[in-house]
Structures are given as structure tokens and as C-alpha cells.
Write an enzyme that holds these catalytic residues in place. Sequence first.
Site, PDB file in Angstrom:
ATOM      1  N   LYS A 150      40.531  19.417  -6.180  1.00 17.85           N
ATOM      2  CA  LYS A 150      39.170  19.863  -5.889  1.00 17.85           C
ATOM      3  C   LYS A 150      38.381  20.063  -7.195  1.00 17.85           C
ATOM      4  CE  LYS A 150      40.781  21.898  -1.598  1.00 17.85           C
ATOM      5  NZ  LYS A 150      41.350  23.084  -0.921  1.00 17.85           N
ATOM      6  N   ASP A 152      34.316  26.957   2.637  1.00 19.52           N
ATOM      7  CA  ASP A 152      35.314  26.526   3.624  1.00 19.52           C
ATOM      8  C   ASP A 152      34.795  26.731   5.052  1.00 19.52           C
ATOM      9  OD1 ASP A 152      37.487  25.234   2.646  1.00 19.52           O
ATOM     10  OD2 ASP A 152      38.711  27.014   2.311  1.00 19.52           O
ATOM     11  N   GLN A 172      42.316  29.466  -1.627  1.00 14.58           N
ATOM     12  CA  GLN A 172      43.291  28.474  -1.164  1.00 14.58           C
ATOM     13  C   GLN A 172      44.331  29.148  -0.261  1.00 14.58           C
ATOM     14  OE1 GLN A 172      43.118  25.070  -1.817  1.00 14.58           O
ATOM     15  NE2 GLN A 172      44.763  24.947  -0.308  1.00 14.58           N
TER      16      GLN A 172
END
Length: 306
Positions: free
Chosen positions: A53, A120, A97
Site C-alpha cells: 500500500k 477502509d 491493518q
Amino acid sequence: MGVWLEGKPPADRVREFVKSEARRLREATGAVPGLTAVLVGDNKSSLSYVRTKEKACQALGLNGSVIHLPAETTMDALHDRIRALNDDDAVDGILVQLPLPPQLRTNEVIGWIRPDKDVDGIHPASLGLLLQNQPGLRPCTPMGVLELIRETGAAIEGRDAVIIGRSLIVGKPLAALLTNANATVTICHSKTRDLAGTAARADILVAAMGKAAFVTREFVKPGALVIDVGTSAVSDPETVRTLFGDDPLRAKDLADKGYTLVGDVDPRVIDKAGWLTPVPKGVGPLTIAMLMKNTLEAFKLRRKLG
Ligand code: NAP
């Protein structure tokens, strides 16, 4: 015989869009959209995901950084970090994460992120806006799935869509997105009776379960659009040979890494489906591209830019 629906072409288009928008915004505002990933612990897959990412950001002219915390990080210490990122004007997107180590309560942690930095798309406020069909940040993988469906030119409105899997990050938000796009949606899970029969009614079938090659021919309506979200590492050479024959790339994976990535859908289903996404190189590239797009979106949201 169906068509392999590769993720690269639509992902490249999204990436190109992000790159040119990032340039335009930098020229207009002097600021660069930035994403910070927070990684707790040393899970090897998670480490590799956050590095990917970070690199994707840099390739598109966004600021990408990783905060790597020790596995024994406490709730209080993580809260302090997230508060600091919430207050940092240079940070547009915050990504924690997952999975987190067991002492950290995931839902509580996600709830600390400012909703307008929640790239997200899984903060309760983001999910609420999705259910209301109001503008907001949407979860990346479901947005990627939608982009792949659109890539085929197939209609969504009025079609029967079946999703296998009801996670907060994939199945449930995807059900909302497809409902907002006027599909008739069924969500299946481990307690569903007659899973194959239900799936076989789908014009659009999405598998997001994490069970290698579980979805076989009997699950698929002839000509259906099948999107395979699942990824499992399979190391048994016999299983790999059964699924992929003598594919040299799979043999190379086994030799180099000791495993190959397999989706939830048996690849031989391509004979019966209209379209099928491969694993890898199907949904994965879109997930990353959508994360970049969300970072841009978050930059604009917070600055109230069009
Ligand atoms: P998850 O949280 O483990 O959820 C799995 C879902 O599948 C659950 O709802 C579970 O049902 C259902 N399920 C499991 N076994 C089943 C069975 N035998 N029959 C019916 N339903 C079953 O997983 P996730 O986070 O959504 O991820 C799913 C898969 O997608 C994983 O392989 C993950 O690695 C992959 N993934 C890929 C990407 C990408 O970008 N390519 C992104 C995200 C996830 P219950 O709720 O009843 O337990």
C-alpha cells in the site's frame, strides 16, 4: 466457455485517475494527499500488505507511510497514536491493518478513527452512510468488486446477486452497495441451507469465504458473472495439479514459495460461467486501487473540495 475477468485493466484506469487528480490537487492546494497505515505486530502477510500500500501511494504521487508498533501494544498506546493521526493535517487517510493482536479490540479501535479519514470505510459512521446511500468513504474490496462487475458491461439493476460471506469488510458492505445499485441481493454464510442451490440462482455470484476452490460447477448458473474475492495459500501439489493442470506459473509458485494462491472458486468453473475473476490478479489489484482513490476522496472530503 467464459471470459477471465482480469483486475489489471480497470485497476490501471483507477490508478491513472488518482495520479492525475493528485497532481491537479497538488497544483491547486500545494498539499499532497497522504495515507498512513498502522501495523501492530509482525504478521508476515500484514507486513507485506502495508508495504504494498505504501509503494502504491508513492507510485501515484500520494504520501504513503507506515507506523509499525510492537505486538504487545496496549489499547491506550494505540489510542494515543490514532488520536495524533486524527489531528495531523498532513494525514488524510488512516488505515489500521487487520487482524490486530488479541489484546486489541478491533471494533473499538476502528471507532477511534475520524470517519472522514476512514479510508477502509468500516467505521460505524461510514457504514451508516453506505446504508443510507449517502456520500461517504466506502470499503475498498466491495468497491473493487463493483468496478469489476461494471467492467463487463453486465446490468446490475434487477439482477439476482448472491454473496457468499457476511464479513464487515466484504460481504455486508457489498450487499449494501449492490442493493443501492438495485440488484436483488441474497447473503449466504456458514449456516445457509442449500448453499449450492441458492448460489446457482445468481446472475452475479460473489464468493468471499476464504475456502480454497469451494465453489464448484453446481454453484454456478450457466453464463453467470462470478467474482472470486477469496485467497487461500495452497501448498499441496496434488490439489494444485487437479485445479490448474500443468500450469507452469503454479509449479513455479510451489517451487519458489511453497504455496500458490487459490480463490474460493474452482477455476474449472470458467467452462460454465460467463465471466470469472482469476486469483491472483482479479479482485486484489482493484482493492489497492480503491484504497488510493479513497485517500484522494478523504483529502477532498476534509477540505470540502469537489
Ligand atoms: P471472514 O471474515 O473470515 O468471513 C468469511 C465469511 O465466509 C463468513 O461470513 C463465513 O460465514 C463465510 N463462510 C465460511 N465458510 C463457509 C461455508 N463453508 N459456507 C458458507 N459460508 C462460509 O473473511 P473476509 O475477511 O470477508 O475474507 C474472505 C476471503 O476474502 C478471505 O480469503 C480473504 O483473504 C479474502 N479477501 C481478499 C481481498 C482481496 O483484495 N483480494 C480483500 C479482502 C478479503 P459465518 O459468518 O457464518 O462464519
